[in-house]
Enzyme design. Sequence first.
Site: not given
Ligand code: FAD
Ligand code: NAI
Length: 467
Positions: A53, A145, A182, A322, A446
Site C-alpha cells: 500500500k 501464516g 490475475g 490480515a 452531500h
Molecule cells: P503472517 O502474517 O504470515 O505471519 C506469520 C508469522 O509467523 C511470520 O512473520 C513468520 O515469520 C512467523 N513464523 C512462521 N513460522 C514460525 C516459527 N516456527 N517460529 C516463529 N515464527 C514463525 N491482507 C489484507 O487483509 N490486506 C492487504 O492489503 C493485503 N495485502 C497483501 C499483500 C501481499 C503482497 C501479500 C503477500 C499479502 C497480503 N495480504 C493482505 C495478506 C496478509 O498479509 C495475510 O493474510 C496476513 O499476513 C496473515 O496473517 P497471519 O498472522 O496469519 O500470518
Molecule cells: P489469488 O488467489 O488472489 O490469485 C491468484 C490468481 O492466479 C488467480 O486468479 C488464479 O486463477 C491464478 N492462477 C493460479 N494458478 C495459475 C497458473 N498456473 N497460471 C496462471 N494463473 C494462475 O492469489 P494472490 O494474488 O497470489 O494473493 C494471495 C493471497 O494474498 C490472496 O488470498 C489474498 O487474499 C491475499 N492478498 C490480499 C490483498 C488484499 O487484501 N488487498 C493483497 C494481496 C494479497
Amino acid sequence: MSENTFDVVIIGGGPGGYVAAIRAAQLGLKTACVEKRGTLGGTCLNVGCIPSKALLSASHHFHAAGHELAAFGVKVGKVELDLGAMMGHKDKVVSDNTKGIEFLFKKNKVTYIVGAGEITAPGQVKVTGKDAKTLTAKHIVIATGSDVTPLPGVTIDEEVIVSSTGALALPKVPKHLVVIGGGVIGLELATVWGRLGTKITVVEYLDRILPFNDGEVSKQMQRILAKQGMEFKLGTKVTGIDKKGKKATVSVEPAAGGKAETIEADCVLVAIGRKPYTDGLGLDKVGVALDKRGFVQIDGHFKTNVPGIYAIGDVVGGAMLAHKAEEEGVALAEILAGQHGHVNYDVIPAVVYTWPEVASVGKTEEQLKAEGIAYKAGKFPFTANGRARSMNETDGFVKILADATTDKVLGAHIVGPNAGDLLAEVVLAMEFGAAAEDIARTCHSHPGLGEAVKEAALAVDGRPLHT
Ligand code: FAD
Ligand code: NAI
C-alpha cells in the site's frame, strides 16, 4: 509461574499472532509471542499489505502528477521518478509499523521472543535462534501464516523471476513485467509498476481476472485496467520460463490447448496464490492434523486435534486476509480467557487496492444463483455521483444484493474511488442484519461518495433518486 512458563505461547507475530497476544495479555493471561523474522507484523507488515500500500500510494502520486493534475488546472514541471526515495518511503512505513507492534507488546506486557518455535510436545515450545530457550504453556497457538505458492518448474530468484516480496523491492523500473496470476497480488503490483512506466502483461489461467469477485466486477475491472494499459492473456497457461541473464522468455499456451507463444520480459512476477506455512513447527511429531492442502485443521473454536494446541490466520485457510487473521486472534484469546469469542465469517470484507479500488463483502451474484437464493440487485454508477465527478473519478459502481423477500443485505460489491472505505458501512449494516432499506433511509452527507451506496440501496427497491 516460572519465567519461561506462560498461559499462552503464540508462534508467529503476524496480524493473527500479534493481535491474539495483545488481546490475551489484556485479558490477564501471561502471554509470549515467538517470531523468527526479527521484526513483528508478519507477512502483512513486512512484505505484504503495508509495503504494497505504501508503493500504491506513492506510485499513485507519481502518476497523478504526470497525468491527472493538469485536468484540475495544476501545472507541474517535468515529473521525475526517484525510485530510491519511493522505496525509502515504503521501508520507513514498514519499519515504523513493525516497531509500533513492539511498543504495543511492551505496553500490554506481552513477552516478545525472537527465534523459531517448534512444538516438541503438547504444552512445550522449543525456541532456537536469538532467544533460544524452552517454553512451557497451558495453550499453544499456531499463527505461522502462509508463503508463496510456487509455479512448478520455475525457480524464483527474486531478481528476474520474483514473488510479491521481490516485486516490492525492485531496484529499477522494469521495461516489461509479465504477471502470472490475475488475482489480488498480481493486479496490485501490476498497478504499482504500470504507473511507473512498465509495460504489463497479465497471464491468467482462468477466463477472467479476480475470479473470487462478483463476475460483473471482474469484467468492469478488466476494462478499466486495460484502459490503463495492462494487457491480459486470459485462459492461458504458462508452460515454462527460460531465464538468460537479466531476461526471461515466458512460454504460454491456451489453457484449453492451442497455439503456443513466447513473451519476452525483464521481470516475471509469480502471483498464483499462497500456501500454508508450517515448516519446522514439528506438527508431524506432535500429531497435529493438516488437510490435503497443508492447512492446519481446526474446529469451530480454533482447536486442533491435539488438546491445548490451537491455530488461527492464514495457516488455517479461508480468506487469507490480515483482518480475518486479527478477528480470529481476538476471538481465540477471548475463548482462552473463558469468554465467548466468535468470528462472523459471512461478513469479512475484501479490498483490492488497484485504482479504482474493488471492495466486496458477502455473496456474489454467481454464489446467490448457485445457492438458489432469490435476490434483488441495486446498482448505482459513480458517473451519477457529484463528488466522484468533482474528483474526475467516475469509473465504477456500487452494487448491493438483498434477499428478495426479506430485503436483508446479502452482499455488496463496489468498484470505485475509495471503495474499501465506502464498503465499511455496508459491512456494519450486514453485521447488524440490516435490510437494504435501512441503508437507503440513512442520511448520507452531500456531496459524498457514500451517497452512491445509499443510491444503490434505494435501487434495490427500484427507486434511485439520481439515475
Ligand atoms: P503472517 O502474517 O504470515 O505471519 C506469520 C508469522 O509467523 C511470520 O512473520 C513468520 O515469520 C512467523 N513464523 C512462521 N513460522 C514460525 C516459527 N516456527 N517460529 C516463529 N515464527 C514463525 N491482507 C489484507 O487483509 N490486506 C492487504 O492489503 C493485503 N495485502 C497483501 C499483500 C501481499 C503482497 C501479500 C503477500 C499479502 C497480503 N495480504 C493482505 C495478506 C496478509 O498479509 C495475510 O493474510 C496476513 O499476513 C496473515 O496473517 P497471519 O498472522 O496469519 O500470518
Ligand atoms: P489469488 O488467489 O488472489 O490469485 C491468484 C490468481 O492466479 C488467480 O486468479 C488464479 O486463477 C491464478 N492462477 C493460479 N494458478 C495459475 C497458473 N498456473 N497460471 C496462471 N494463473 C494462475 O492469489 P494472490 O494474488 O497470489 O494473493 C494471495 C493471497 O494474498 C490472496 O488470498 C489474498 O487474499 C491475499 N492478498 C490480499 C490483498 C488484499 O487484501 N488487498 C493483497 C494481496 C494479497
